[in-house]
Design a protein around this motif. Sequence first.
Motif, PDB file in Angstrom:
ATOM      1  N   LEU A 115      37.776  13.596  22.442  1.00  0.00           N
ATOM      2  CA  LEU A 115      37.282  12.724  21.473  1.00  0.00           C
ATOM      3  C   LEU A 115      36.601  11.654  21.951  1.00  0.00           C
ATOM      4  O   LEU A 115      35.517  11.183  21.423  1.00  0.00           O
ATOM      5  CB  LEU A 115      38.269  12.577  20.309  1.00  0.00           C
ATOM      6  N   ARG A 116      37.155  10.852  22.886  1.00  0.00           N
ATOM      7  CA  ARG A 116      36.584   9.669  23.555  1.00  0.00           C
ATOM      8  C   ARG A 116      35.539  10.078  24.231  1.00  0.00           C
ATOM      9  O   ARG A 116      34.366   9.138  24.088  1.00  0.00           O
ATOM     10  CB  ARG A 116      37.658   9.144  24.772  1.00  0.00           C
ATOM     11  N   GLY A 117      35.245  11.230  24.783  1.00  0.00           N
ATOM     12  CA  GLY A 117      34.070  11.620  25.499  1.00  0.00           C
ATOM     13  C   GLY A 117      32.925  12.000  24.542  1.00  0.00           C
ATOM     14  O   GLY A 117      31.938  11.769  24.675  1.00  0.00           O
ATOM     15  N   LEU A 118      33.418  12.677  23.330  1.00  0.00           N
ATOM     16  CA  LEU A 118      32.439  12.810  22.276  1.00  0.00           C
ATOM     17  C   LEU A 118      31.836  11.406  21.590  1.00  0.00           C
ATOM     18  O   LEU A 118      30.643  11.312  21.538  1.00  0.00           O
ATOM     19  CB  LEU A 118      33.214  13.328  20.984  1.00  0.00           C
ATOM     20  N   ARG A 119      32.662  10.318  21.703  1.00  0.00           N
ATOM     21  CA  ARG A 119      32.235   9.188  21.017  1.00  0.00           C
ATOM     22  C   ARG A 119      31.284   8.463  22.004  1.00  0.00           C
ATOM     23  O   ARG A 119      30.398   8.052  21.558  1.00  0.00           O
ATOM     24  CB  ARG A 119      33.310   8.287  20.993  1.00  0.00           C
ATOM     25  N   LYS A 120      31.618   8.649  23.383  1.00  0.00           N
ATOM     26  CA  LYS A 120      30.809   8.092  24.368  1.00  0.00           C
ATOM     27  C   LYS A 120      29.321   8.532  24.450  1.00  0.00           C
ATOM     28  O   LYS A 120      28.263   8.033  24.503  1.00  0.00           O
ATOM     29  CB  LYS A 120      31.454   8.106  25.756  1.00  0.00           C
ATOM     30  N   ALA A 121      29.294   9.885  24.341  1.00  0.00           N
ATOM     31  CA  ALA A 121      27.942  10.710  24.469  1.00  0.00           C
ATOM     32  C   ALA A 121      27.028  10.315  23.142  1.00  0.00           C
ATOM     33  O   ALA A 121      26.034  10.005  23.162  1.00  0.00           O
ATOM     34  CB  ALA A 121      28.289  12.311  24.325  1.00  0.00           C
ATOM     35  N   HIS A 122      27.950  10.091  21.849  1.00  0.00           N
ATOM     36  CA  HIS A 122      27.112   9.568  20.686  1.00  0.00           C
ATOM     37  C   HIS A 122      26.506   8.284  20.978  1.00  0.00           C
ATOM     38  O   HIS A 122      25.569   7.846  20.452  1.00  0.00           O
ATOM     39  CB  HIS A 122      27.840   9.947  19.481  1.00  0.00           C
ATOM     40  N   LYS A 123      27.453   7.558  21.394  1.00  0.00           N
ATOM     41  CA  LYS A 123      26.912   6.092  21.837  1.00  0.00           C
ATOM     42  C   LYS A 123      25.661   5.991  22.309  1.00  0.00           C
ATOM     43  O   LYS A 123      24.857   5.396  22.269  1.00  0.00           O
ATOM     44  CB  LYS A 123      28.067   5.318  22.220  1.00  0.00           C
ATOM     45  N   ILE A 124      25.730   6.705  23.396  1.00  0.00           N
ATOM     46  CA  ILE A 124      24.415   7.105  24.307  1.00  0.00           C
ATOM     47  C   ILE A 124      23.396   7.625  23.730  1.00  0.00           C
ATOM     48  O   ILE A 124      22.319   6.951  23.661  1.00  0.00           O
ATOM     49  CB  ILE A 124      24.903   7.843  25.598  1.00  0.00           C
ATOM     50  N   HIS A 125      23.665   8.457  22.835  1.00  0.00           N
ATOM     51  CA  HIS A 125      22.557   8.841  21.888  1.00  0.00           C
ATOM     52  C   HIS A 125      21.928   7.735  21.030  1.00  0.00           C
ATOM     53  O   HIS A 125      20.667   7.709  20.908  1.00  0.00           O
ATOM     54  CB  HIS A 125      23.056  10.027  21.075  1.00  0.00           C
ATOM     55  N   HIS A 126      22.780   7.041  20.261  1.00  0.00           N
ATOM     56  CA  HIS A 126      22.269   6.017  19.634  1.00  0.00           C
ATOM     57  C   HIS A 126      21.789   4.638  20.333  1.00  0.00           C
ATOM     58  O   HIS A 126      21.248   3.904  19.630  1.00  0.00           O
ATOM     59  CB  HIS A 126      23.529   5.532  18.728  1.00  0.00           C
ATOM     60  N   LYS A 127      22.011   4.601  21.554  1.00  0.00           N
ATOM     61  CA  LYS A 127      21.383   3.562  22.384  1.00  0.00           C
ATOM     62  C   LYS A 127      19.937   3.515  22.307  1.00  0.00           C
ATOM     63  O   LYS A 127      19.251   2.497  22.151  1.00  0.00           O
ATOM     64  CB  LYS A 127      21.975   3.689  23.896  1.00  0.00           C
ATOM     65  N   HIS A 128      19.367   4.714  22.111  1.00  0.00           N
ATOM     66  CA  HIS A 128      17.834   4.862  21.862  1.00  0.00           C
ATOM     67  C   HIS A 128      17.478   4.619  20.334  1.00  0.00           C
ATOM     68  O   HIS A 128      17.937   5.242  19.376  1.00  0.00           O
ATOM     69  CB  HIS A 128      17.243   6.065  22.326  1.00  0.00           C
ATOM     70  N   LEU A 129      16.800   3.616  19.863  1.00  0.00           N
ATOM     71  CA  LEU A 129      16.582   3.316  18.747  1.00  0.00           C
ATOM     72  C   LEU A 129      15.446   4.106  17.772  1.00  0.00           C
ATOM     73  O   LEU A 129      15.307   4.171  16.827  1.00  0.00           O
ATOM     74  CB  LEU A 129      16.475   1.902  18.234  1.00  0.00           C
ATOM     75  N   GLY A 130      14.527   4.418  18.961  1.00  0.00           N
ATOM     76  CA  GLY A 130      13.326   5.190  18.609  1.00  0.00           C
ATOM     77  C   GLY A 130      13.619   6.753  18.466  1.00  0.00           C
ATOM     78  O   GLY A 130      14.729   7.226  18.859  1.00  0.00           O
ATOM     79  N   LYS A 131      12.637   7.513  18.034  1.00  0.00           N
ATOM     80  CA  LYS A 131      12.839   9.064  18.223  1.00  0.00           C
ATOM     81  C   LYS A 131      12.490   9.813  19.589  1.00  0.00           C
ATOM     82  O   LYS A 131      12.990  10.745  19.891  1.00  0.00           O
ATOM     83  CB  LYS A 131      11.877   9.724  17.222  1.00  0.00           C
ATOM     84  N   GLU A 132      11.945   8.743  20.469  1.00  0.00           N
ATOM     85  CA  GLU A 132      11.720   9.372  21.800  1.00  0.00           C
ATOM     86  C   GLU A 132      12.905   8.971  22.602  1.00  0.00           C
ATOM     87  O   GLU A 132      13.614   8.454  22.448  1.00  0.00           O
ATOM     88  CB  GLU A 132      10.371   8.899  22.164  1.00  0.00           C
ATOM     89  N   SER A 133      12.917   9.770  23.795  1.00  0.00           N
ATOM     90  CA  SER A 133      13.910   9.324  24.831  1.00  0.00           C
ATOM     91  C   SER A 133      15.403   9.521  24.614  1.00  0.00           C
ATOM     92  O   SER A 133      16.206   8.936  25.241  1.00  0.00           O
ATOM     93  CB  SER A 133      13.677   7.888  25.407  1.00  0.00           C
ATOM     94  N   GLY A 134      15.596  10.419  23.682  1.00  0.00           N
ATOM     95  CA  GLY A 134      16.948  10.743  23.118  1.00  0.00           C
ATOM     96  C   GLY A 134      17.680  11.673  24.161  1.00  0.00           C
ATOM     97  O   GLY A 134      17.083  12.364  25.031  1.00  0.00           O
ATOM     98  N   GLU A 135      18.891  11.451  23.849  1.00  0.00           N
ATOM     99  CA  GLU A 135      19.932  12.417  24.935  1.00  0.00           C
ATOM    100  C   GLU A 135      21.128  12.638  23.929  1.00  0.00           C
ATOM    101  O   GLU A 135      21.371  12.153  23.109  1.00  0.00           O
ATOM    102  CB  GLU A 135      20.349  11.851  26.236  1.00  0.00           C
ATOM    103  N   CYS A 136      21.791  13.834  24.225  1.00  0.00           N
ATOM    104  CA  CYS A 136      22.952  14.187  23.907  1.00  0.00           C
ATOM    105  C   CYS A 136      22.749  14.523  22.487  1.00  0.00           C
ATOM    106  O   CYS A 136      23.470  13.970  21.339  1.00  0.00           O
ATOM    107  CB  CYS A 136      24.079  13.136  23.892  1.00  0.00           C
ATOM    108  N   PHE A 137      22.140  15.678  22.057  1.00  0.00           N
ATOM    109  CA  PHE A 137      21.532  15.975  20.638  1.00  0.00           C
ATOM    110  C   PHE A 137      22.492  16.801  20.074  1.00  0.00           C
ATOM    111  O   PHE A 137      22.637  16.997  18.681  1.00  0.00           O
ATOM    112  CB  PHE A 137      20.275  16.561  20.401  1.00  0.00           C
ATOM    113  N   GLY A 138      23.828  17.349  20.852  1.00  0.00           N
ATOM    114  CA  GLY A 138      24.643  18.336  19.959  1.00  0.00           C
ATOM    115  C   GLY A 138      25.756  17.516  19.378  1.00  0.00           C
ATOM    116  O   GLY A 138      25.740  16.152  19.466  1.00  0.00           O
TER     117      GLY A 138
END
Length: 149
Positions: A115-138
């Motif tokens: 669950l901590r890894g899940l949160r970390k991956a999602h935080k990385i996803h939200h680091k990008h405020l625009g629609k480009e350059s995203g990661e961790c979409f699952g």
Amino acid sequence: MSLLVYPLVTVLVFCFMEAVTWCTHKYVMHGFMWYFHEDHHRPGYPHVFEKNDFFFVIFATPSILLFYFGAYNGLNVLFFIGLGILMYGIAYFLVHDVLIHQRFKWFKNTKNKYLRGLRKAHKIHHKHLGKESGECFGMLYVPRKYFKI
């Protein structure tokens, strides 16, 4: 159809929904439907609901239709496909809205490594405020690198 096939179909659809979610998130939410998803990437959204919540309706619609047509003349496989989608939707709500974004304060402090890894991956996803350059979409599958401390 054998009664053993129905639970298997439900589990397989649940697992398949992770791929559907990844593709939808990357190519639809961060693509031509960014208008509905954009507020989800803005910190401190002031309202209870986001435009992004519209996607719950989009994902619920096939499930509801499959329940209907899968139970219309007795249970058939369509019902259990709808059940797999519903179960993934419940998991999505609990993991994404409750655990990760804390829209409901049910599981604030977890020591669980997954669950901590899940949160970390999602935080990385939200680091990008625009629609480009995203990661961790699952949602449930998290690359191994996010489990490292």
